[in-house]
Design an enzyme around this catalytic site. Structure first.
Site, PDB file in Angstrom:
ATOM      1  N   CYS A  99     -55.744   4.766 -18.229  1.00 33.42           N
ATOM      2  CA  CYS A  99     -56.197   4.745 -19.617  1.00 33.42           C
ATOM      3  C   CYS A  99     -57.078   3.519 -19.839  1.00 33.42           C
ATOM      4  O   CYS A  99     -56.695   2.400 -19.483  1.00 33.42           O
ATOM      5  CB  CYS A  99     -54.997   4.716 -20.556  1.00 33.42           C
ATOM      6  SG  CYS A  99     -55.433   4.489 -22.295  1.00 33.42           S
ATOM      7  N   CYS A 102     -55.136   1.003 -22.492  1.00 35.39           N
ATOM      8  CA  CYS A 102     -53.889   0.289 -22.192  1.00 35.39           C
ATOM      9  C   CYS A 102     -53.557   0.178 -20.707  1.00 35.39           C
ATOM     10  O   CYS A 102     -52.623  -0.519 -20.345  1.00 35.39           O
ATOM     11  CB  CYS A 102     -52.722   0.951 -22.919  1.00 35.39           C
ATOM     12  SG  CYS A 102     -52.226   2.541 -22.233  1.00 35.39           S
ATOM     13  N   CYS A 148     -52.940   9.594 -24.344  1.00 36.28           N
ATOM     14  CA  CYS A 148     -52.263   8.686 -23.424  1.00 36.28           C
ATOM     15  C   CYS A 148     -50.792   8.588 -23.828  1.00 36.28           C
ATOM     16  O   CYS A 148     -50.475   8.385 -24.994  1.00 36.28           O
ATOM     17  CB  CYS A 148     -52.921   7.312 -23.454  1.00 36.28           C
ATOM     18  SG  CYS A 148     -52.001   6.066 -22.511  1.00 36.28           S
ATOM     19  N   CYS A 151     -50.203   4.663 -25.185  1.00 40.08           N
ATOM     20  CA  CYS A 151     -50.825   4.109 -26.404  1.00 40.08           C
ATOM     21  C   CYS A 151     -51.283   5.178 -27.396  1.00 40.08           C
ATOM     22  O   CYS A 151     -51.801   4.849 -28.448  1.00 40.08           O
ATOM     23  CB  CYS A 151     -52.006   3.215 -26.040  1.00 40.08           C
ATOM     24  SG  CYS A 151     -53.467   4.092 -25.421  1.00 40.08           S
ATOM     25  N   CYS A 171     -59.380  18.322 -19.603  1.00 41.31           N
ATOM     26  CA  CYS A 171     -60.806  18.029 -19.797  1.00 41.31           C
ATOM     27  C   CYS A 171     -60.893  16.668 -20.490  1.00 41.31           C
ATOM     28  O   CYS A 171     -60.640  16.557 -21.686  1.00 41.31           O
ATOM     29  CB  CYS A 171     -61.435  19.130 -20.633  1.00 41.31           C
ATOM     30  SG  CYS A 171     -63.203  18.967 -20.843  1.00 41.31           S
TER      31      CYS A 171
END
Length: 184
Positions: A99, A102, A148, A151, A171
């Site tokens: 991510c 984070c 995510c 976060c 996607c």
């Protein structure tokens, strides 16, 4: 009749992407990252760690202070990068995707496939907690938003048109991810 409705939805989606592409600025992603071993350093972002999976509860105001404007637009406001422009949509290097907000581990390159949709696509997330989901009824259609798991940043969407063994297509927006090659 159903085919005609699907055709109009597809046309509408294409127009939305065209308008988004015309309206997006050409700001460069100014995320400060450096790969050191298998870690990514992000000076100025105290929430970034690709070794800590503790769930975060950070306000949008705080994210706005630590994320570059273009990353914030995608990850906190669910914006979408233009198709075929992201840095990972057409790569096949071996490694791990994290991510961009984070540092949470999201996908391994072995689950990435060429979907030709213009965004990086994966058929399986790294673990059952790395990506979470939310219904998204924007743009006049039903979709599943992928967030995510650490976060709650917007990553992209999940579709049921991927390859075996899962039949899923995650996607994702390239700008929502960082990548560490296996050889680092």
């Amino acid at each position: 009749m159903k085919t005609r409705t699907q055709f109009f939805r597809l046309c509408f989606l294409i127009l939305v992407f065209i308008f988004q592409a015309c309206g997006q600025s050409s700001k460069k992603n100014n995320t400060q990252t450096s790969t050191m071993g298998n870690k990514i350093n992000k000076p100025g972002n105290p929430y970034y760690s690709n070794t800590d999976s503790t769930k975060l509860n950070v306000t949008d105001a705080e994210w706005k202070k630590v994320l570059p404007e273009d990353v914030y637009a995608v990850m906190r406001e669910a914006d979408t990068e233009r198709p075929f422009t992201g840095k990972y949509w057409n790569t096949d290097e071996k490694g791990t995707y994290y991510c961009a907000s984070c540092g949470n581990k999201l996908f391994r390159s072995g689950t990435k496939f060429a979907s030709n949709c213009g965004w990086p696509s994966f058929f399986e997330q790294d673990n059952k907690k790395s990506v979470v989901y939310k219904n998204d009824n924007s743009l006049g259609m039903e979709r599943i938003e992928a967030l995510c798991g650490r976060c709650n940043g917007h990553l992209g969407h999940l579709f049921d048109d991927g390859p075996p063994p899962t039949g899923k297509r995650y996607c994702m927006n390239s700008i929502a991810m960082d990548f560490i090659p296996d050889n680092k």
